[in-house]
Design a protein around this motif. Sequence first.
Motif, short mmCIF file in Angstrom:
data_model
loop_
_atom_site.label_atom_id
_atom_site.label_comp_id
_atom_site.label_asym_id
_atom_site.label_seq_id
_atom_site.Cartn_x
_atom_site.Cartn_y
_atom_site.Cartn_z
N ALA A 41 0.81 -1.22 0.00
CA ALA A 41 0.00 0.00 0.00
C ALA A 41 0.84 1.27 0.00
O ALA A 41 0.52 2.25 -0.68
CB ALA A 41 -0.93 0.00 1.21
N LYS A 42 1.95 1.27 0.76
CA LYS A 42 2.71 2.51 0.96
C LYS A 42 4.14 2.48 0.45
O LYS A 42 4.81 3.51 0.41
CB LYS A 42 2.75 2.84 2.47
CG LYS A 42 1.38 3.13 3.07
CD LYS A 42 1.47 3.41 4.56
CE LYS A 42 2.16 4.71 4.86
NZ LYS A 42 2.11 5.05 6.32
N GLY A 43 4.62 1.30 0.08
CA GLY A 43 6.01 1.18 -0.34
C GLY A 43 6.89 0.80 0.83
O GLY A 43 6.56 1.04 1.99
N PHE A 44 8.04 0.21 0.52
CA PHE A 44 8.95 -0.22 1.57
C PHE A 44 9.39 0.93 2.47
O PHE A 44 9.40 0.81 3.69
CB PHE A 44 10.22 -0.84 0.96
CG PHE A 44 10.04 -2.24 0.43
CD1 PHE A 44 9.04 -3.09 0.90
CD2 PHE A 44 10.89 -2.73 -0.55
CE1 PHE A 44 8.88 -4.37 0.43
CE2 PHE A 44 10.74 -4.03 -1.04
CZ PHE A 44 9.74 -4.84 -0.56
N HIS A 45 9.74 2.04 1.86
CA HIS A 45 10.41 3.08 2.64
C HIS A 45 9.46 4.11 3.24
O HIS A 45 9.85 4.84 4.15
CB HIS A 45 11.52 3.70 1.80
CG HIS A 45 12.47 2.63 1.32
ND1 HIS A 45 13.26 1.89 2.18
CD2 HIS A 45 12.67 2.09 0.09
CE1 HIS A 45 13.93 0.99 1.50
NE2 HIS A 45 13.59 1.08 0.23
N ALA A 46 8.23 4.13 2.79
CA ALA A 46 7.23 5.01 3.43
C ALA A 46 6.50 4.29 4.55
O ALA A 46 5.80 4.92 5.34
CB ALA A 46 6.24 5.51 2.39
N THR A 47 6.65 2.99 4.62
CA THR A 47 6.01 2.21 5.69
C THR A 47 6.88 2.26 6.94
O THR A 47 8.09 2.10 6.86
CB THR A 47 5.84 0.74 5.25
OG1 THR A 47 4.95 0.69 4.13
CG2 THR A 47 5.27 -0.11 6.37
N SER A 48 6.25 2.47 8.07
CA SER A 48 6.98 2.50 9.35
C SER A 48 6.71 1.22 10.13
O SER A 48 5.73 0.51 9.87
CB SER A 48 6.54 3.70 10.18
OG SER A 48 5.18 3.54 10.58
N MET A 49 7.55 0.96 11.10
CA MET A 49 7.30 -0.19 11.97
C MET A 49 5.98 -0.03 12.73
O MET A 49 5.24 -1.01 12.88
CB MET A 49 8.48 -0.42 12.92
CG MET A 49 9.67 -1.10 12.24
SD MET A 49 9.29 -2.72 11.54
CE MET A 49 9.48 -3.79 12.98
N PRO A 50 5.62 1.19 13.21
CA PRO A 50 4.29 1.33 13.83
C PRO A 50 3.14 0.96 12.88
O PRO A 50 2.14 0.41 13.32
CB PRO A 50 4.24 2.80 14.22
CG PRO A 50 5.67 3.15 14.50
CD PRO A 50 6.45 2.38 13.45
N ASP A 51 3.31 1.26 11.57
CA ASP A 51 2.29 0.85 10.59
C ASP A 51 2.13 -0.67 10.60
O ASP A 51 1.01 -1.20 10.59
CB ASP A 51 2.69 1.28 9.17
CG ASP A 51 2.67 2.78 8.95
OD1 ASP A 51 1.91 3.47 9.65
OD2 ASP A 51 3.44 3.24 8.09
N ILE A 52 3.26 -1.36 10.61
CA ILE A 52 3.24 -2.82 10.57
C ILE A 52 2.65 -3.39 11.86
O ILE A 52 1.85 -4.32 11.83
CB ILE A 52 4.66 -3.36 10.30
CG1 ILE A 52 5.12 -2.94 8.90
CG2 ILE A 52 4.70 -4.89 10.44
CD1 ILE A 52 6.60 -3.13 8.63
#
Length: 197
Positions: free
Chosen positions: A26-37
């Motif tokens: 949805a957001k890409g590897f580098h725009a995704t944060s660990m809190p998102d995960i």
Amino acid sequence: MPQVTPEYLAQRRASILDAAAHCFAAKGFHATSMPDICSQAGMSAGGVYRYFASKEELIEELADTVMVPVLHVLRAALDANPVPQPAEVIDLIHDTLLVDSPPLPSAALMLQVWCEVVRNPRVHESQRRYMSELLDVLSGFTRRWAQLDDASARAAASALVAMSMGTFLMQNVLEADLKKTSTRKLIEALNPIVRSG
């Protein structure tokens, strides 16, 4: 306190990888944060970090699983009688990559894995290893389609990989909102050009 089984630990890892895959798609590897995960997985940061030390580790593990189902499906297809033809093999690769289950929920994630090869040495190495295995399997197909020596069979397998990657991009990105051009039509369109060369 109940004992934690290896099966439970494997299930938790798979659940986190699935959550990460959906976030990355949805957001890409580098725009995704660990809190998102963590949020997607429904787990605390401590719970996720128990299984994966970093986002980079999640990326690397996802990338390292990409080709496993493809190789499995192709090896089974190689034993089929009659053997699938080039367009069918390409479609089989694509269909396997796009199965909507962990860890590959979309074409977007697959394209990111290919891009990650450029910047991440571990992903580069894992994809190189799998590419060598893929060429071995596809050489089996090219030898069944034509009487080729080993070098020619591997060269034809490389061409098949190039066709597969190109048609994957065209059908799943450029034509994502359109009627997709069939792989068979794309290959047939090349025949007059190849013959004229």
